[in-house]
Design an enzyme around this catalytic site. Structure first.
Site, PDB file in Angstrom:
ATOM      1  N   SER A 178      -9.840   1.706   2.742  1.00 18.33           N
ATOM      2  CA  SER A 178      -8.960   2.511   1.905  1.00 18.33           C
ATOM      3  C   SER A 178      -7.883   1.713   1.172  1.00 18.33           C
ATOM      4  CB  SER A 178      -8.282   3.579   2.767  1.00 18.33           C
ATOM      5  OG  SER A 178      -7.412   2.984   3.725  1.00 18.33           O
TER       6      SER A 178
ATOM      7  N   LYS B 197       0.846  -1.201   0.000  1.00 13.31           N
ATOM      8  CA  LYS B 197       0.000   0.000   0.000  1.00 13.31           C
ATOM      9  C   LYS B 197       0.878   1.245   0.000  1.00 13.31           C
ATOM     10  CE  LYS B 197      -3.922   2.026   2.583  1.00 13.31           C
ATOM     11  NZ  LYS B 197      -4.873   1.807   3.709  1.00 13.31           N
TER      12      LYS B 197
ATOM     13  N   SER C  74      -9.967  -0.716   6.898  1.00 11.01           N
ATOM     14  CA  SER C  74      -9.391  -0.528   5.564  1.00 11.01           C
ATOM     15  C   SER C  74      -8.658  -1.720   4.962  1.00 11.01           C
ATOM     16  CB  SER C  74      -8.449   0.668   5.565  1.00 11.01           C
ATOM     17  OG  SER C  74      -9.200   1.843   5.430  1.00 11.01           O
TER      18      SER C  74
HETATM   19  N1  GLN Z   1     -13.417   3.975   6.311  1.00 12.24           N
HETATM   20  C1  GLN Z   1     -12.758   4.393   7.499  1.00 12.24           C
HETATM   21  C2  GLN Z   1     -12.357   5.848   7.375  1.00 12.24           C
HETATM   22  O1  GLN Z   1     -12.669   6.430   6.393  1.00 12.24           O
HETATM   23  C3  GLN Z   1     -11.570   3.527   7.793  1.00 12.24           C
HETATM   24  C4  GLN Z   1     -10.342   3.885   7.058  1.00 12.24           C
HETATM   25  C5  GLN Z   1      -9.167   3.046   7.433  1.00 12.24           C
HETATM   26  O2  GLN Z   1      -9.292   1.973   8.044  1.00 12.24           O
HETATM   27  N2  GLN Z   1      -7.993   3.551   7.097  1.00 12.24           N
HETATM   28  O3  GLN Z   1     -11.755   6.424   8.231  1.00 12.24           O
END
Ligand code: GLN
Length: 469
Positions: free
Chosen positions: A143, A68, A167
């Site tokens: 994400s 990532k 994410s």
């Molecule tokens: N969807 C969540 C957010 O927008 C989690 C994101 C994540 O785990 N990095 O914060």
């Protein structure tokens, strides 16, 4: 294309690391570039030079792993999906990358993501669109959308993602692959660009539970460079993998099966629970009464921490610097105005607000209290059961561009994943059949399995039983 099968072929001399990389590069140019769009960049030349020296006797010897784009790999870009860091090149390896290399793996490819990991669809990437390989009209989740999409598209063998509120697990669910968020402290975050430091964890996305276990084995352990990493023994995650679920107690939280879940998702998850029961697990209804406060608490705590962490992006130390600024304040303001996208700005403003004097107690302290109750819910539950089962997300992947003007709607879809981060416990998403949804056919559904803190070995064992069922 699993790590396990490729390792066998490498050891038998039927394949070489260079040939695997060459094949992946071919798949990327035919299916990813301009299509799925999981890769922000990749550096075949440097990967091939590592492949030439790969030590095949090591557990991940010769296996390329996609990373990532918020995890530093020496000499590679690390954009975090942001214009701010579009031209940034990492000066060092994150600890997880150093450990992957020590296990023989070859970091290969930089995977698209929501900007600074804020989002659930990868649409918040400022750099590129990533499509769901199971249905290109849909989001891959986020994400870590690029990390999940590439594994699903077979343009990567496995990858690393980061999980602050879901994410890793949610994109794994939407793309039909395995995604594991380890316990808080199990894996070092040194070299992960911080979003919310009390929640962030790095973990693997892979084709199989066994592959996820192999990667977890390689990246786990205490790290003097991350004081939040735990000096706890790292068990052998593979030895008990096939022990089955006979005699284990599996909890079904009644709060996780209420309204708002797509009926197809519910059906598939219930079928997986039935199958585990038929393998000898005892199914127990449990209660996690403070779950209803998880989304609200998370969307105070995560932005609060983000507003602090992202203050380092000031136009001076890293990445983008605005031209023609009149003074230092103007330089900060212009650089941040130009460098950050709208969701990141929203979180910084929200986080600054909840931390400001007069609001701190009403929002931040309150959220921390809710967090303590959520953690206690899990401690109580794990007195009764060995693992907890639920959906990963209320629905399968939605259409690209389907995000409403109401970010709250998107935040609410994190309902099943967020509590594990607030409590610091491990969670895994494994494929759980497919459903038709909102005009889409055969869209993947994920089963989430949660375990007690540092209970990954047992969690993986349950996951393995659910995977073959
Ligand atoms: N969807 C969540 C957010 O927008 C989690 C994101 C994540 O785990 N990095 O914060």
């Amino acid at each position: 294309m699993t790590i396990t099968s490729l390792r066998r072929q490498l050891l038998a001399g039927e394949k070489t690391p260079a040939a695997i990389l060459g094949k992946l590069a071919g798949e990327i140019s035919s299916r990813d570039t301009g299509k799925t769009g999981a890769y922000l960049s990749y550096d075949l030349e440097s990967a091939l030079s590592e492949a030439a020296n790969a030590d095949l006797s090591l557990p991940l010897g010769g296996i390329p792993i996609a990373i990532k784009d918020n995890i530093n790999v020496l000499g590679q870009p690390c954009t975090c999906g942001s214009k701010f860091l579009e031209k940034f090149i990492s000066p060092y390896d994150a600890t997880v990358v150093r450990k992957l290399r020590a296990a023989g793996a070859i970091p290969f490819g930089r995977m698209n993501q929501d900007e600074f990991a804020m989002g659930s669809s990868t649409e918040n990437s400022a750099l590129m669109v990533t499509r769901n390989p199971r249905d290109p009209s849909r989001v891959p989740g986020g994400s870590s959308g690029g990390s999940a999409a590439a594994v699903a598209d077979l343009t990567a063998i496995a990858s690393l993602g980061s999980d602050t509120g879901g994410s890793i697990r949610q994109p794994a669910s939407h793309c039909g692959v395995v995604g594991l968020k380890p316990s808080y402290g199990r894996v070092s975050r040194y070299g992960l660009v911080a979003f919310a430091s009390s929640l962030d964890q790095i973990g693997p996305l892979a084709q199989t539970v066994e592959d996820a276990a192999l990667i977890l084995q390689a990246i786990s352990g205490a790290d003097p460079q991350d004081s939040t990493s735990l000096d706890a023994p790292v068990p052998d995650f593979l030895s008990g993998l096939n022990d089955g679920v006979k005699g284990l107690k599996l909890g079904i939280p009644k709060e996780y099966f209420g309204e708002g879940i797509d009926p197809g998702v519910r059906r598939n998850v219930e079928a997986a629970i039935q199958s585990l029961a038929s393998q000898g697990a005892e199914i127990v209804e449990i209660s996690l009464p403070h779950t209803e406060h998880a989304v609200a608490a998370y969307y105070v705590i995560a932005p609060a921490e983000a507003s602090s962490n992202l203050s380092r992006f000031d136009g001076i130390r890293y990445g983008h610097r605005a031209g023609n600024a009149s003074d230092i304040l103007d330089l900060y303001q212009k650089s941040r105005e130009q460098g950050f996208g709208p969701e990141v700005k929203r979180r910084i403003i929200l986080g600054t607000y909840v931390l400001s004097s007069g609001y701190y107690d009403a929002y931040y302290t309150k959220a921390q209290q809710a967090r303590a109750l959520i953690r206690r819910d899990f401690e109580n539950a794990f007195q009764q059961v060995d693992a907890i089962l639920s959906p990963v997300a209320p629905t399968p992947a939605r259409k690209i561009g389907g995000i409403s003007d109401d970010p709250l709607q998107e935040y609410l879809s994190d309902i099943f994943t967020i509590a594990a981060n607030l409590a610091g416990i491990p969670g895994i998403s494994i494929p759980c059949g497919t459903v038709d949804f909102d005009g889409g056919k055969n869209l993947p559904v994920g089963l989430q399995i949660l375990g007690p803190h540092l209970g990954e070995a047992q969690l993986l064992r349950v996951a393995k039983a659910a995977e073959i069922s």
